[in-house]
Design a protein around this motif. Structure first.
Motif, short mmCIF file in Angstrom:
data_model
loop_
_atom_site.label_atom_id
_atom_site.label_comp_id
_atom_site.label_asym_id
_atom_site.label_seq_id
_atom_site.Cartn_x
_atom_site.Cartn_y
_atom_site.Cartn_z
N LEU A 27 0.83 -1.20 0.00
CA LEU A 27 0.00 0.00 0.00
C LEU A 27 0.87 1.25 0.00
N ASP A 28 1.94 1.23 0.77
CA ASP A 28 2.85 2.36 0.82
C ASP A 28 3.46 2.63 -0.55
N GLY A 29 3.93 1.58 -1.21
CA GLY A 29 4.54 1.75 -2.53
C GLY A 29 3.54 2.24 -3.57
N LEU A 30 2.35 1.68 -3.56
CA LEU A 30 1.33 2.10 -4.52
C LEU A 30 0.88 3.53 -4.27
N ALA A 65 -3.40 3.80 11.15
CA ALA A 65 -2.07 3.61 10.55
C ALA A 65 -2.16 3.49 9.03
N LEU A 66 -3.19 2.80 8.55
CA LEU A 66 -3.40 2.70 7.11
C LEU A 66 -3.60 4.08 6.48
N LYS A 67 -4.44 4.87 7.13
CA LYS A 67 -4.67 6.22 6.62
C LYS A 67 -3.40 7.06 6.64
N VAL A 70 -0.94 6.27 3.65
CA VAL A 70 -1.21 6.90 2.35
C VAL A 70 -1.16 8.43 2.46
N ALA A 71 -1.52 8.94 3.63
CA ALA A 71 -1.55 10.40 3.80
C ALA A 71 -0.17 11.02 3.68
N LYS A 72 0.88 10.28 4.08
CA LYS A 72 2.23 10.85 3.98
C LYS A 72 2.64 11.10 2.53
N HIS A 73 1.91 10.48 1.58
CA HIS A 73 2.15 10.71 0.17
C HIS A 73 1.17 11.75 -0.42
N GLY A 74 0.31 12.29 0.44
CA GLY A 74 -0.64 13.29 -0.03
C GLY A 74 -1.88 12.71 -0.67
N VAL A 75 -2.17 11.43 -0.41
CA VAL A 75 -3.38 10.83 -0.96
C VAL A 75 -4.23 10.27 0.19
N GLU A 76 -5.44 9.85 -0.14
CA GLU A 76 -6.34 9.27 0.85
C GLU A 76 -6.99 8.02 0.26
N ASP A 124 -16.96 -7.67 7.55
CA ASP A 124 -15.82 -6.93 8.10
C ASP A 124 -15.50 -5.71 7.25
N SER A 125 -15.82 -5.75 5.97
CA SER A 125 -15.61 -4.57 5.12
C SER A 125 -16.51 -3.42 5.56
N ALA A 126 -17.71 -3.75 6.03
CA ALA A 126 -18.60 -2.71 6.54
C ALA A 126 -17.98 -2.04 7.76
N LYS A 127 -17.50 -2.84 8.69
CA LYS A 127 -16.91 -2.28 9.91
C LYS A 127 -15.63 -1.51 9.61
N ALA A 128 -14.80 -2.07 8.71
CA ALA A 128 -13.54 -1.41 8.37
C ALA A 128 -13.79 -0.09 7.66
N SER A 129 -14.77 -0.07 6.78
CA SER A 129 -15.09 1.18 6.08
C SER A 129 -15.49 2.27 7.06
N LYS A 130 -16.27 1.89 8.06
CA LYS A 130 -16.66 2.87 9.08
C LYS A 130 -15.45 3.39 9.82
N ARG A 131 -14.56 2.50 10.22
CA ARG A 131 -13.36 2.92 10.96
C ARG A 131 -12.44 3.80 10.11
N LEU A 132 -12.47 3.59 8.80
CA LEU A 132 -11.64 4.39 7.90
C LEU A 132 -12.32 5.70 7.48
#
Length: 353
Positions: A27-30, A65-67, A70-76, A124-132
């Motif tokens: 994810l960091d590289g992409l 941490a996931l956010k 990607v945020a350190k590269h200026g994206v979300e 779990d995608s529903a819960k993860a989406s909310k947390r993100l």
């Protein structure tokens, strides 16, 4: 008319760029690569190389941490996508072996185990989406009736309704989970899925009781290939369109083949996907209509060109989307000529006082 809204973008669907070599293997590289070509957000597939969806469902620190990654590269992150899991929610036996690779190895060869795994991923995608902090989720509907899309031999009475009732039964608990999370489920309207056009989507809506979380991932390329009016589709279903894949296509029938493609490879089919700007899709019309109807989501680049290098498609596509996003007007173009008549004076103007 809805309030005019400037579409966000460009985002990019990462599934076509996820590989086993840097920078495309993390994810960091992409995120760094995407930022370098002008991308502002990422549609992240639920793939263990990019996200542990089960951990993300319960661990806020992990999501933060996931956010941050990607945020350190200026994206979300614009959305998560679970196309492979969504497909496995409903699989006709004719396709069971072909879809084996969509699930982890330990579930392959076991249709029920694959479906249960897919359900866990969706919940779990529903819960993860909310947390993100996300508002929409991309997926497929799966298909039970697709082998019978052409009525020959004649379909038995009730076959299609039975298939859609079962499809709705499987999806309703998932839709409720996404509703609890405040996230829309956006089905990519796509050949091979039971939800492949407007009529099939409406049939599904009927059986899920017009569930407010049953929404649409709009991709005009799939409508070009089946010769559906993709601009009118927006007029009809704009209230349900919550995700937008920006992908081009062309349809060039001749005396030998048409919509069904004669079992030929993508480069030889009458209909195939193209890099943005190389196909036939009227993106000016699409961006105008979505802007008109107040679409406030992301324009997400997806690359499936049969001819052009995908990295070139990404670079060109990012600029293409930027050129097509319409910064909305803050007022009417002829405001300078306003009469200045107040509401109290309208009856007088009409000669009613």
């Amino acid at each position: 008319m809805s309030k005019l809204t400037t579409i966000k973008g460009p985002s990019i669907h990462l599934i076509q760029y996820l590989r086993d070599t840097p920078p495309y293997d993390t994810l960091d590289g992409l995120a760094g690569w995407a930022a370098s070509i002008g991308i502002k957000a990422l549609q992240v597939p639920v793939d263990p190389r990019l996200i542990d969806i089960h951990r993300a469902a319960s661990d806020q620190a992990y999501c933060d941490a996931l956010k941050a990654t990607v945020a350190k590269h200026g994206v979300e992150i614009s959305e998560l996508s679970s196309h492979l899991a969504g497909q496995l929610i409903a699989v006709h036996p004719a396709y069971d072996t072909l879809f084996d690779g969509f699930a982890p190895k330990e579930y392959q060869g076991n249709p029920k185990a694959k479906e249960e795994w897919a359900r866990r991923v969706l919940f779990d995608s529903a819960k993860a989406s909310k947390r993100l902090g996300l508002k929409a989720h991309a997926t497929f509907s799966g298909a039970l009736a697709w082998p019978y899309f052409y009525p020959w031999p004649q379909r038995p009475a009730g076959l299609v309704d039975t298939a859609f009732k079962e499809l709705a039964k499987r999806w309703l608990p998932i839709l409720d989970a996404f509703d609890e999370a405040g996230v829309d489920v956006c089905y990519e309207i796509h050949p091979g899925e039971d939800l492949h056009d407007g009529v099939s989507f409406e049939r599904f809506l009927k059986y899920v009781n017009n569930h407010r979380r049953a929404n649409i991932l709009y991709d005009p390329s799939h409508f070009v290939l089946q010769q559906l009016d993709y601009l009118s589709f927006i007029d009809i279903y704009h209230e349900r369109i919550k995700i937008f894949h920006v992908k081009d296509a062309e349809f060039l029938p001749d005396g030998r083949q048409g919509v069904y493609g004669g079992f030929t490879e993508w480069t030889d089919r009458a209909g195939h996907f193209r890099a943005l700007g190389d196909g036939q899709v009227d993106f000016k019309g699409i961006f105008t209509r979505l802007t008109k109807y107040g679409y406030d989501g992301w324009a997400v680049l997806e690359t499936e060109c049969a001819f052009k290098n995908p990295e070139v498609c990404a670079v060109e596509g990012a600029e293409f989307i930027k050129r097509h996003i319409i910064p909305v007007a803050s007022g009417q173009f002829d405001d300078f000529a306003g009469s200045g008549v107040s509401k109290d004076g309208i009856r007088r103007v009409l000669g009613l006082d």
